[in-house]
Design a protein around this motif. Sequence first.
Motif, mmCIF file in Angstrom:
data_model
loop_
_atom_site.group_PDB
_atom_site.id
_atom_site.type_symbol
_atom_site.label_atom_id
_atom_site.label_comp_id
_atom_site.label_asym_id
_atom_site.label_seq_id
_atom_site.Cartn_x
_atom_site.Cartn_y
_atom_site.Cartn_z
ATOM 1 N N THR A 74 0.838 -1.205 0.000
ATOM 2 C CA THR A 74 0.000 0.000 0.000
ATOM 3 C C THR A 74 0.869 1.248 0.000
ATOM 4 O O THR A 74 1.759 1.403 0.836
ATOM 5 C CB THR A 74 -0.920 0.027 1.235
ATOM 6 N N ALA A 75 0.589 2.147 -0.952
ATOM 7 C CA ALA A 75 1.346 3.395 -1.048
ATOM 8 C C ALA A 75 0.852 4.389 0.008
ATOM 9 O O ALA A 75 -0.253 4.261 0.531
ATOM 10 C CB ALA A 75 1.177 3.996 -2.438
ATOM 11 N N PRO A 76 1.668 5.391 0.304
ATOM 12 C CA PRO A 76 1.241 6.417 1.260
ATOM 13 C C PRO A 76 -0.006 7.155 0.765
ATOM 14 O O PRO A 76 -0.292 7.222 -0.437
ATOM 15 C CB PRO A 76 2.451 7.354 1.335
ATOM 16 N N SER A 77 -0.732 7.755 1.681
ATOM 17 C CA SER A 77 -1.949 8.500 1.355
ATOM 18 C C SER A 77 -1.817 9.944 1.820
ATOM 19 O O SER A 77 -0.977 10.281 2.659
ATOM 20 C CB SER A 77 -3.172 7.849 2.001
ATOM 21 N N LEU A 78 -2.655 10.805 1.226
ATOM 22 C CA LEU A 78 -2.641 12.232 1.536
ATOM 23 C C LEU A 78 -3.594 12.520 2.688
ATOM 24 O O LEU A 78 -4.773 12.138 2.653
ATOM 25 C CB LEU A 78 -3.035 13.038 0.295
ATOM 26 N N SER B 94 5.056 2.425 7.241
ATOM 27 C CA SER B 94 6.316 3.136 7.421
ATOM 28 C C SER B 94 6.090 4.403 8.242
ATOM 29 O O SER B 94 5.130 5.150 8.015
ATOM 30 C CB SER B 94 6.918 3.510 6.063
ATOM 31 N N SER B 95 6.982 4.639 9.154
ATOM 32 C CA SER B 95 6.909 5.866 9.939
ATOM 33 C C SER B 95 7.510 7.048 9.186
ATOM 34 O O SER B 95 7.176 8.204 9.444
ATOM 35 C CB SER B 95 7.641 5.685 11.268
ATOM 36 N N ASN B 96 8.384 6.757 8.249
ATOM 37 C CA ASN B 96 9.014 7.807 7.458
ATOM 38 C C ASN B 96 8.702 7.595 5.987
ATOM 39 O O ASN B 96 8.806 6.482 5.470
ATOM 40 C CB ASN B 96 10.535 7.801 7.652
ATOM 41 N N VAL B 97 8.297 8.691 5.328
ATOM 42 C CA VAL B 97 8.059 8.634 3.888
ATOM 43 C C VAL B 97 8.908 9.715 3.225
ATOM 44 O O VAL B 97 9.224 10.739 3.831
ATOM 45 C CB VAL B 97 6.567 8.836 3.536
ATOM 46 N N THR B 98 9.287 9.460 1.991
ATOM 47 C CA THR B 98 10.079 10.416 1.214
ATOM 48 C C THR B 98 9.141 11.171 0.276
ATOM 49 O O THR B 98 8.356 10.559 -0.458
ATOM 50 C CB THR B 98 11.155 9.690 0.392
ATOM 51 N N VAL B 99 9.227 12.513 0.316
ATOM 52 C CA VAL B 99 8.389 13.358 -0.536
ATOM 53 C C VAL B 99 9.287 14.099 -1.527
ATOM 54 O O VAL B 99 10.214 14.805 -1.136
ATOM 55 C CB VAL B 99 7.578 14.373 0.297
ATOM 56 N N ILE B 100 9.006 13.915 -2.812
ATOM 57 C CA ILE B 100 9.749 14.606 -3.876
ATOM 58 C C ILE B 100 8.780 15.556 -4.567
ATOM 59 O O ILE B 100 7.778 15.137 -5.144
ATOM 60 C CB ILE B 100 10.325 13.606 -4.890
ATOM 61 N N TYR B 101 9.102 16.868 -4.501
ATOM 62 C CA TYR B 101 8.238 17.885 -5.113
ATOM 63 C C TYR B 101 8.842 18.359 -6.427
ATOM 64 O O TYR B 101 10.048 18.587 -6.530
ATOM 65 C CB TYR B 101 8.059 19.078 -4.169
ATOM 66 N N ASN B 102 7.968 18.539 -7.424
ATOM 67 C CA ASN B 102 8.421 19.031 -8.725
ATOM 68 C C ASN B 102 7.366 19.984 -9.274
ATOM 69 O O ASN B 102 6.162 19.783 -9.072
ATOM 70 C CB ASN B 102 8.646 17.871 -9.697
ATOM 71 N N GLU B 103 7.840 21.015 -9.980
ATOM 72 C CA GLU B 103 6.916 21.989 -10.567
ATOM 73 C C GLU B 103 7.328 22.298 -11.993
ATOM 74 O O GLU B 103 8.502 22.558 -12.267
ATOM 75 C CB GLU B 103 6.898 23.278 -9.744
ATOM 76 N N THR B 104 6.383 22.246 -12.911
ATOM 77 C CA THR B 104 6.644 22.573 -14.317
ATOM 78 C C THR B 104 5.680 23.662 -14.756
ATOM 79 O O THR B 104 4.591 23.821 -14.197
ATOM 80 C CB THR B 104 6.480 21.347 -15.227
ATOM 81 N N SER B 105 6.102 24.428 -15.769
ATOM 82 C CA SER B 105 5.283 25.517 -16.291
ATOM 83 C C SER B 105 5.410 25.560 -17.804
ATOM 84 O O SER B 105 6.492 25.320 -18.352
ATOM 85 C CB SER B 105 5.725 26.856 -15.693
ATOM 86 N N THR B 106 4.301 25.874 -18.465
ATOM 87 C CA THR B 106 4.322 26.007 -19.923
ATOM 88 C C THR B 106 4.546 27.451 -20.352
ATOM 89 O O THR B 106 4.429 27.772 -21.534
ATOM 90 C CB THR B 106 3.004 25.497 -20.534
ATOM 91 N N TYR B 107 4.866 28.339 -19.402
ATOM 92 C CA TYR B 107 5.066 29.745 -19.736
ATOM 93 C C TYR B 107 6.271 29.903 -20.654
ATOM 94 O O TYR B 107 7.313 29.289 -20.452
ATOM 95 C CB TYR B 107 5.283 30.565 -18.467
ATOM 96 N N TRP C 111 3.646 16.046 -6.304
ATOM 97 C CA TRP C 111 4.267 15.471 -5.114
ATOM 98 C C TRP C 111 4.350 13.955 -5.308
ATOM 99 O O TRP C 111 3.309 13.293 -5.472
ATOM 100 C CB TRP C 111 3.439 15.751 -3.868
ATOM 101 N N THR C 112 5.544 13.404 -5.337
ATOM 102 C CA THR C 112 5.740 11.962 -5.413
ATOM 103 C C THR C 112 6.142 11.476 -4.026
ATOM 104 O O THR C 112 7.148 11.913 -3.481
ATOM 105 C CB THR C 112 6.832 11.605 -6.440
ATOM 106 N N VAL C 113 5.320 10.569 -3.455
ATOM 107 C CA VAL C 113 5.515 10.131 -2.073
ATOM 108 C C VAL C 113 5.853 8.641 -2.080
ATOM 109 O O VAL C 113 5.124 7.830 -2.661
ATOM 110 C CB VAL C 113 4.249 10.394 -1.235
ATOM 111 N N ILE C 114 6.965 8.274 -1.430
ATOM 112 C CA ILE C 114 7.472 6.895 -1.459
ATOM 113 C C ILE C 114 7.678 6.419 -0.022
ATOM 114 O O ILE C 114 8.296 7.121 0.796
ATOM 115 C CB ILE C 114 8.796 6.821 -2.241
ATOM 116 N N ASP C 115 7.164 5.212 0.289
ATOM 117 C CA ASP C 115 7.399 4.664 1.628
ATOM 118 C C ASP C 115 8.677 3.828 1.637
ATOM 119 O O ASP C 115 9.398 3.736 0.637
ATOM 120 C CB ASP C 115 6.174 3.888 2.130
ATOM 121 N N GLU C 116 8.953 3.197 2.791
ATOM 122 C CA GLU C 116 10.202 2.471 2.946
ATOM 123 C C GLU C 116 10.275 1.220 2.087
ATOM 124 O O GLU C 116 11.361 0.660 1.898
ATOM 125 C CB GLU C 116 10.407 2.109 4.424
#
Length: 376
Positions: free
Chosen positions: A111-115, A143-156, A170-175
């Motif tokens: 099971t993946a992490p939830s928001l 998992s007590s610790n999860v890794t959060v990877i944030y990314n932002e893109t723009s078409t400007y 937001w890409t969230v990954i557990d142990e």
Amino acid sequence: FPIGDTTVTWTVTDTAGNTATCTQIVTVEDNEAPVFVEKLPSDATYECSFVPDATILTATDNCSDVEVVFKEVRTDGTCSSDYILERIWEVTDENGLTTSHTQIITITDKTAPSLVSNLETELDVNCTEIPEVPTLEFEDNCSSNVTVIYNETSTYDDNQISNYEIVRTWTVIDECTNEAVFVQKLNVQIDNEVVQINDRVCTDNGTINMDVYLNNNESGSNWVLESGNVTLEGNTFDPENVELGIYTFSYTTSSNGCLTTTEVILEVHDECVVLPCGRKDVIISKVITPNGDMQNEFFTVEGIETCGFVVDIKIFNRWGAKIYENSNYKNDWNGTAHSSSVGNAEKIPTGTYYYIINLINSGMKPFAKGFYVGTK
């Protein structure tokens, strides 16, 4: 009889005291191992968030009281939430007969992490009101610790200004490398803030650096002529040799997808030019010789060509008779008289004549003086 060999002796005695004996060996054997009472648990696989407690088992034996011994062995897998539990129940009677049961429990994390926080997945916003990146909270079932990877893109695109999209991920990954992706899309509407500046410049003000009309934080663009017939040299405008009138220039910059346009409307005038329009600047003919040699052919009033005055002139002979009059004189009288003034002569006779000149709109007093006409 207890388990094992037991010797039994029988003795018989008569009345005379005579005895006789008989010996018997009784052998008791225990060939039955203890038996579990409850239903034995079978192998199973569980998600890491639900690991069942060990089943409590009891046992009975045909010969003695027995007690079940339980032990559990854990074997870790590739991550903290993946492992194997080996549960062993064992019971031994007094004769050393043993019965055991082993259950294999496989624990896994699929099971993946939830928001936990609230996230608006799509918003329509103005470029001046782009919201800050929200702070999100996530949780995982194991998992007590999860890794959060944030990314932002723009078409400007600076080279093609139009409405654009910002995509926040937001890409969230557990142990155990279970991954969940959460996305927010912003539909950004372009806004152009126009700052209009009106100014007047004189033709002899010299070269103007258009950047003086910009705020300190505006740079990276170019001035554009919106109206008027003139050539810009980079950011400079020279009003000296251009037509009087209105000229419009614009300078557009972008910041975070928002446009700011500085529009400068310049009126070019010549009010600052000092014109030779005083009394001392007026030059009036003293002599005219209308004889065809193209020298002093006409009576002239000069030095006021750019002043906007209207010349009203009257010319008299020495007896005070008016021989010429013009309320909008254009320096075109060459000694011709009115037919009623001096006989029928086409040209006036040589001699001294007098003028009265009034410069309309000048505010100056009339000019009155004599001049000489030589017609021979």
